[in-house]
Design a protein around this motif. Structure first.
Motif, PDB file in Angstrom:
ATOM      1  N   ARG A 202       5.013  -2.916  -7.049  1.00  0.00           N
ATOM      2  CA  ARG A 202       5.664  -2.333  -5.679  1.00  0.00           C
ATOM      3  C   ARG A 202       6.408  -1.030  -6.069  1.00  0.00           C
ATOM      4  O   ARG A 202       6.500  -0.254  -5.151  1.00  0.00           O
ATOM      5  CB  ARG A 202       6.446  -3.468  -5.145  1.00  0.00           C
ATOM      6  N   HIS A 203       7.148  -1.093  -7.025  1.00  0.00           N
ATOM      7  CA  HIS A 203       7.991  -0.194  -7.583  1.00  0.00           C
ATOM      8  C   HIS A 203       7.245   1.128  -7.795  1.00  0.00           C
ATOM      9  O   HIS A 203       7.591   2.475  -7.316  1.00  0.00           O
ATOM     10  CB  HIS A 203       9.082  -0.439  -8.701  1.00  0.00           C
ATOM     11  N   ASP A 204       6.120   0.951  -8.683  1.00  0.00           N
ATOM     12  CA  ASP A 204       5.438   2.147  -9.034  1.00  0.00           C
ATOM     13  C   ASP A 204       4.570   2.577  -7.870  1.00  0.00           C
ATOM     14  O   ASP A 204       4.515   3.995  -7.545  1.00  0.00           O
ATOM     15  CB  ASP A 204       4.356   1.638 -10.097  1.00  0.00           C
ATOM     16  N   ILE A 205       4.158   1.660  -6.971  1.00  0.00           N
ATOM     17  CA  ILE A 205       3.598   2.436  -5.632  1.00  0.00           C
ATOM     18  C   ILE A 205       4.462   3.181  -4.918  1.00  0.00           C
ATOM     19  O   ILE A 205       4.108   4.217  -4.129  1.00  0.00           O
ATOM     20  CB  ILE A 205       2.892   1.102  -4.977  1.00  0.00           C
ATOM     21  N   LEU A 206       5.838   2.550  -4.702  1.00  0.00           N
ATOM     22  CA  LEU A 206       6.803   3.254  -3.657  1.00  0.00           C
ATOM     23  C   LEU A 206       7.036   4.659  -4.442  1.00  0.00           C
ATOM     24  O   LEU A 206       7.155   5.665  -3.689  1.00  0.00           O
ATOM     25  CB  LEU A 206       7.864   2.573  -3.763  1.00  0.00           C
ATOM     26  N   ASN A 207       7.067   4.605  -5.724  1.00  0.00           N
ATOM     27  CA  ASN A 207       7.421   5.989  -6.152  1.00  0.00           C
ATOM     28  C   ASN A 207       6.269   6.936  -6.193  1.00  0.00           C
ATOM     29  O   ASN A 207       6.430   8.301  -5.832  1.00  0.00           O
ATOM     30  CB  ASN A 207       7.462   5.846  -7.920  1.00  0.00           C
ATOM     31  N   THR A 239       0.827   7.361   5.188  1.00  0.00           N
ATOM     32  CA  THR A 239       1.775   7.356   4.106  1.00  0.00           C
ATOM     33  C   THR A 239       3.175   6.156   4.671  1.00  0.00           C
ATOM     34  O   THR A 239       3.314   5.236   3.613  1.00  0.00           O
ATOM     35  CB  THR A 239       2.179   8.404   3.385  1.00  0.00           C
ATOM     36  N   ASN A 240       3.657   6.606   5.653  1.00  0.00           N
ATOM     37  CA  ASN A 240       4.687   5.868   6.246  1.00  0.00           C
ATOM     38  C   ASN A 240       4.368   4.448   6.274  1.00  0.00           C
ATOM     39  O   ASN A 240       4.936   3.483   6.091  1.00  0.00           O
ATOM     40  CB  ASN A 240       5.302   6.546   7.510  1.00  0.00           C
ATOM     41  N   THR A 241       3.066   4.282   6.932  1.00  0.00           N
ATOM     42  CA  THR A 241       2.553   2.959   7.141  1.00  0.00           C
ATOM     43  C   THR A 241       2.358   2.102   6.007  1.00  0.00           C
ATOM     44  O   THR A 241       2.754   0.798   5.678  1.00  0.00           O
ATOM     45  CB  THR A 241       1.355   2.937   8.005  1.00  0.00           C
ATOM     46  N   ILE A 242       1.932   2.660   4.921  1.00  0.00           N
ATOM     47  CA  ILE A 242       1.716   2.067   3.600  1.00  0.00           C
ATOM     48  C   ILE A 242       3.127   1.464   2.987  1.00  0.00           C
ATOM     49  O   ILE A 242       3.084   0.573   2.559  1.00  0.00           O
ATOM     50  CB  ILE A 242       0.802   2.904   2.576  1.00  0.00           C
ATOM     51  N   THR A 243       3.817   2.588   3.104  1.00  0.00           N
ATOM     52  CA  THR A 243       5.213   2.242   2.484  1.00  0.00           C
ATOM     53  C   THR A 243       6.003   1.007   3.152  1.00  0.00           C
ATOM     54  O   THR A 243       6.489   0.303   2.578  1.00  0.00           O
ATOM     55  CB  THR A 243       6.275   3.529   2.868  1.00  0.00           C
ATOM     56  N   GLU A 244       5.816   0.731   4.429  1.00  0.00           N
ATOM     57  CA  GLU A 244       6.309  -0.280   5.303  1.00  0.00           C
ATOM     58  C   GLU A 244       5.847  -1.384   5.141  1.00  0.00           C
ATOM     59  O   GLU A 244       6.410  -2.712   4.777  1.00  0.00           O
ATOM     60  CB  GLU A 244       6.152  -0.207   6.817  1.00  0.00           C
ATOM     61  N   MET A 245       4.427  -1.475   4.875  1.00  0.00           N
ATOM     62  CA  MET A 245       3.526  -2.556   4.291  1.00  0.00           C
ATOM     63  C   MET A 245       3.926  -3.062   2.892  1.00  0.00           C
ATOM     64  O   MET A 245       3.870  -4.260   2.568  1.00  0.00           O
ATOM     65  CB  MET A 245       2.079  -2.195   4.359  1.00  0.00           C
ATOM     66  N   ILE A 246       4.223  -2.130   1.892  1.00  0.00           N
ATOM     67  CA  ILE A 246       4.744  -2.521   0.950  1.00  0.00           C
ATOM     68  C   ILE A 246       6.044  -3.284   0.794  1.00  0.00           C
ATOM     69  O   ILE A 246       6.307  -3.969   0.007  1.00  0.00           O
ATOM     70  CB  ILE A 246       4.541  -1.197  -0.199  1.00  0.00           C
ATOM     71  N   SER A 247       6.822  -2.601   1.606  1.00  0.00           N
ATOM     72  CA  SER A 247       8.045  -3.112   1.716  1.00  0.00           C
ATOM     73  C   SER A 247       8.181  -4.423   2.320  1.00  0.00           C
ATOM     74  O   SER A 247       9.100  -5.432   2.058  1.00  0.00           O
ATOM     75  CB  SER A 247       9.316  -2.264   2.526  1.00  0.00           C
ATOM     76  N   PHE A 248       7.295  -4.950   3.439  1.00  0.00           N
ATOM     77  CA  PHE A 248       6.943  -6.060   3.948  1.00  0.00           C
ATOM     78  C   PHE A 248       6.731  -7.000   2.796  1.00  0.00           C
ATOM     79  O   PHE A 248       6.998  -8.378   2.976  1.00  0.00           O
ATOM     80  CB  PHE A 248       5.764  -5.878   4.822  1.00  0.00           C
ATOM     81  N   THR A 249       5.856  -6.620   1.833  1.00  0.00           N
ATOM     82  CA  THR A 249       5.423  -7.744   0.796  1.00  0.00           C
ATOM     83  C   THR A 249       6.694  -8.197  -0.022  1.00  0.00           C
ATOM     84  O   THR A 249       6.650  -9.301  -0.365  1.00  0.00           O
ATOM     85  CB  THR A 249       4.834  -7.091  -0.262  1.00  0.00           C
ATOM     86  N   LYS A 250       7.774  -7.472  -0.102  1.00  0.00           N
ATOM     87  CA  LYS A 250       8.776  -7.761  -0.854  1.00  0.00           C
ATOM     88  C   LYS A 250       9.782  -8.957   0.254  1.00  0.00           C
ATOM     89  O   LYS A 250      10.051  -9.759  -0.521  1.00  0.00           O
ATOM     90  CB  LYS A 250       9.710  -6.611  -0.989  1.00  0.00           C
ATOM     91  N   ASP A 251       9.842  -8.576   1.462  1.00  0.00           N
ATOM     92  CA  ASP A 251      10.457  -9.587   2.356  1.00  0.00           C
ATOM     93  C   ASP A 251       9.721 -10.803   2.303  1.00  0.00           C
ATOM     94  O   ASP A 251      10.434 -12.137   2.250  1.00  0.00           O
ATOM     95  CB  ASP A 251      10.520  -9.022   3.548  1.00  0.00           C
ATOM     96  N   HIS A 357       2.261  -0.793  16.132  1.00  0.00           N
ATOM     97  CA  HIS A 357       3.040  -1.018  14.784  1.00  0.00           C
ATOM     98  C   HIS A 357       4.222  -1.932  14.696  1.00  0.00           C
ATOM     99  O   HIS A 357       5.216  -1.516  14.036  1.00  0.00           O
ATOM    100  CB  HIS A 357       3.494   0.600  14.341  1.00  0.00           C
ATOM    101  N   THR A 358       4.199  -2.777  15.515  1.00  0.00           N
ATOM    102  CA  THR A 358       5.333  -3.956  15.327  1.00  0.00           C
ATOM    103  C   THR A 358       5.099  -5.232  14.875  1.00  0.00           C
ATOM    104  O   THR A 358       5.945  -6.065  14.839  1.00  0.00           O
ATOM    105  CB  THR A 358       6.027  -4.173  16.892  1.00  0.00           C
ATOM    106  N   GLY A 359       3.773  -5.279  14.603  1.00  0.00           N
ATOM    107  CA  GLY A 359       3.378  -6.984  14.123  1.00  0.00           C
ATOM    108  C   GLY A 359       4.009  -7.314  12.811  1.00  0.00           C
ATOM    109  O   GLY A 359       4.437  -8.599  13.012  1.00  0.00           O
ATOM    110  N   LEU A 360       4.264  -6.648  12.049  1.00  0.00           N
ATOM    111  CA  LEU A 360       4.650  -7.337  10.704  1.00  0.00           C
ATOM    112  C   LEU A 360       6.057  -7.747  10.850  1.00  0.00           C
ATOM    113  O   LEU A 360       6.243  -8.891  10.155  1.00  0.00           O
ATOM    114  CB  LEU A 360       4.642  -6.148   9.438  1.00  0.00           C
TER     115      LEU A 360
END
Length: 410
Positions: A202-207, A239-251, A357-360
Motif C-alpha cells: 500500500r505504501h509503495d502504491i500510494l507513493n 487517480t484520486n479514486t484509486i488513492t481512496e480505495m487503497i486508503s480504504f483497504t487500510k481501514d 462515490h460514497t459507497g466505501l
C-alpha cells in the motif's frame, strides 16, 4: 391380631357373673375395644406399607440420580476429576485418562492434582486451591495452565473448578487447548506477515500514485487544448479514486483486529467531530450518557457519516447526533437537513459500489457495526435530509455508571 381375639374370648366367661344389664354393657365395651385395636393394627399395617413404598421410590430415585450424574461425569466432553481437600484426586473420567496419559488406577487416591501442573504454575494453582476452601473472594473459577502428561509432553489446558456445596471437595473440568493454541499462534503469525506485506504494498502504491498525480498536474500546465484537458481531468479523478480505495483497504484491514470494548457514546462522537472540518455546518450531540459495546473503530463510523453528509448533502446547515430507546434496544441517530437519499438507493449506499462515490465509507461503517450486532439503515426523506439509524441490541448498550467519566475498556 389373634392375641386380641384370644383376650376377648378369655373375658367373655366372666360376664356370666355379672347382672344382665352390666353384662351387656361390659360386653359392648369389650367388643368396641377389640374393634378399635383391630382398626389401629390395620392402620399401622397401611402406614408400614406406605413407608416401604416411599423407601423403595427414594431408593430408585437416588439410584437414578447417581446413574445420571455418573453418566454426565463420564460423558461431559471434558476431562473431569474430583479433588479432595489435600489435593488428592479421588475420581477421574475416561477423557482425563486421554488428556493425562494415566489410567484411573494410577491416579485415583494415589496422585495429587499439583503433580500434573508445571512447576512455574504450582504455587498459583495451590493458592487458588487453599483460598477456595477458606472462603476467600476473588478466586478465579476458570483459568489457564499447562499440564504435564505421563509421557512428559506439556499441554495447554483450560481449567474450570468449583467446590461441592457443604464440602471441601471440588470438581474440575480440563480441556486440552494445545492444538487450538498452536493454530492461534500460526494464524497470528500469518496475519502479521500478510499485514506487513499489505502495508508495504500500500505504501509503495500510494507513493507511485503521488508521482502520477504530480505528472498529471504538470501535464495540465503544458496543454491548452480542451480535449486533452478533459482527458487529464478524468485521469486525475481515476487517480484520486484509486488513492481512496487503497486508503480504504487500510481501514478495512483494521476491522476486528482488537476485541470490542465499552465506549462512551458521547465521547466517541466528540472525538470524531474534533477530527473533521464542518465549515459553517453546526454539529450537535444530544446523546444520553450511555456506553456502546463495539469495535474500536466506532469513532470512524461517526466520522464517515459526517464526512458523507458534508460532501454530498448539498446545502445542509446542521448535523445532529442523538440516542433513543426502543424497547430493550438503543438507537443511535445521525441526521442532517441536506438533500437526502433517493428511496431506491437507501440500501445501495451501503454496498461495495459507488452511489455518487460514497459507497466505501458507508460499507466500512456497516461492517464495523456488524461485529457486535449493530445494524444501520437510512430512513430519511429525499429533500428533507438523511437520517441514519444504528440499532444497538439489548446487552450492547448500558447507562454510564459515572456520567462524564472516561470510556471503559473492559
Amino acid at each position: 391380631m389373634k392375641q386380641y381375639d384370644d383376650l376377648e374370648k378369655a373375658l367373655l366367661p366372666l360376664l356370666v357373673t355379672l347382672e344382665d344389664r352390666q353384662c351387656r354393657d361390659l360386653e359392648a365395651r369389650i367388643h368396641r375395644a377389640a374393634a378399635g385395636v383391630r382398626r389401629l393394627e390395620a392402620d399401622n399395617m397401611h402406614l408400614l406399607r406406605e413407608r416401604a413404598s416411599i423407601h423403595a421410590l427414594l431408593k430408585k430415585t437416588s439410584e437414578d440420580l447417581i446413574h445420571r450424574y455418573q453418566t454426565i461425569f463420564e460423558n461431559s466432553g471434558t476431562g473431569m476429576l474430583i479433588i479432595e481437600a489435600d489435593g488428592t484426586i479421588s475420581l477421574v473420567n475416561s477423557i482425563f485418562e486421554q488428556i493425562s496419559g494415566y489410567s484411573r488406577e494410577e491416579v485415583e487416591h494415589r496422585t495429587s492434582v499439583f503433580s500434573f501442573i508445571i512447576p512455574a504454575d504450582r504455587d498459583r494453582i495451590s493458592s487458588y486451591h487453599a483460598a477456595r476452601r477458606q472462603g476467600g473472594s476473588g478466586i478465579p473459577a476458570q483459568y489457564e495452565t499447562r499440564f504435564i502428561r505421563k509421557d512428559g509432553r506439556v499441554i495447554d489446558a483450560d481449567v474450570y473448578v468449583q467446590l461441592f456445596p457443604g464440602t471441601l471437595q471440588s470438581i474440575a473440568s480440563v480441556i486440552d487447548m494445545t492444538e487450538r493454541r498452536r493454530a492461534e499462534i500460526s494464524l497470528k503469525n500469518a496475519h502479521a506477515k500478510l499485514t506487513m506485506l499489505s502495508n508495504l504494498s500500500r505504501h509503495d502504491i500510494l507513493n507511485q500514485l503521488t508521482v502520477l498525480s504530480g505528472y498529471l498536474e504538470l501535464s495540465r500546465n503544458l496543454v491548452s487544448e480542451p480535449r486533452f484537458l478533459e482527458f487529464i481531468r478524468k485521469e486525475t479523478d481515476v487517480t484520486n479514486t484509486i488513492t481512496e480505495m487503497i486508503s480504504f483497504t487500510k481501514d478495512y484491514q483494521e476491522i476486528g483486529i482488537n476485541s470490542p470494548v465499552w465506549q462512551g457514546l458521547e465521547d466517541s462522537i466528540a472525538h470524531a467531530v474534533n477530527n473533521i472540518r464542518p465549515g459553517e455546518v453546526v454539529i450537535t450531540i444530544d446523546a444520553e450518557p450511555v456506553e456502546i459495546f463495539a469495535d474500536l473503530l466506532l469513532e470512524r463510523v461517526f466520522y464517515n457519516l459526517m464526512e458523507n453528509a458534508l460532501k454530498y448533502g448539498g446545502t445542509l446547515s446542521k448535523i445532529r447526533f442523538s440516542f433513543e430507546r426502543s424497547g430493550s434496544n438503543g438507537i443511535i441517530v445521525c441526521e442532517d437537513d441536506g438533500a437526502g437519499i433517493p428511496a431506491g438507493e437507501k440500501e445501495n449506499i451501503f454496498q461495495r459500489k459507488f452511489f455518487r462515490h460514497t459507497g466505501l465509507g458507508l460499507f466500512l461503517s456497516r461492517e464495523i457495526l456488524a461485529i457486535t450486532g449493530i445494524t444501520i439503515t437510512e430512513t430519511g426523506t429525499l429533500g428533507a435530509g438523511a437520517r441514519f439509524e444504528m440499532v444497538v441490541p439489548e446487552g450492547g448498550w448500558r447507562e454510564r455508571s459515572r456520567p462524564g467519566a472516561a470510556s471503559s475498556r473492559e
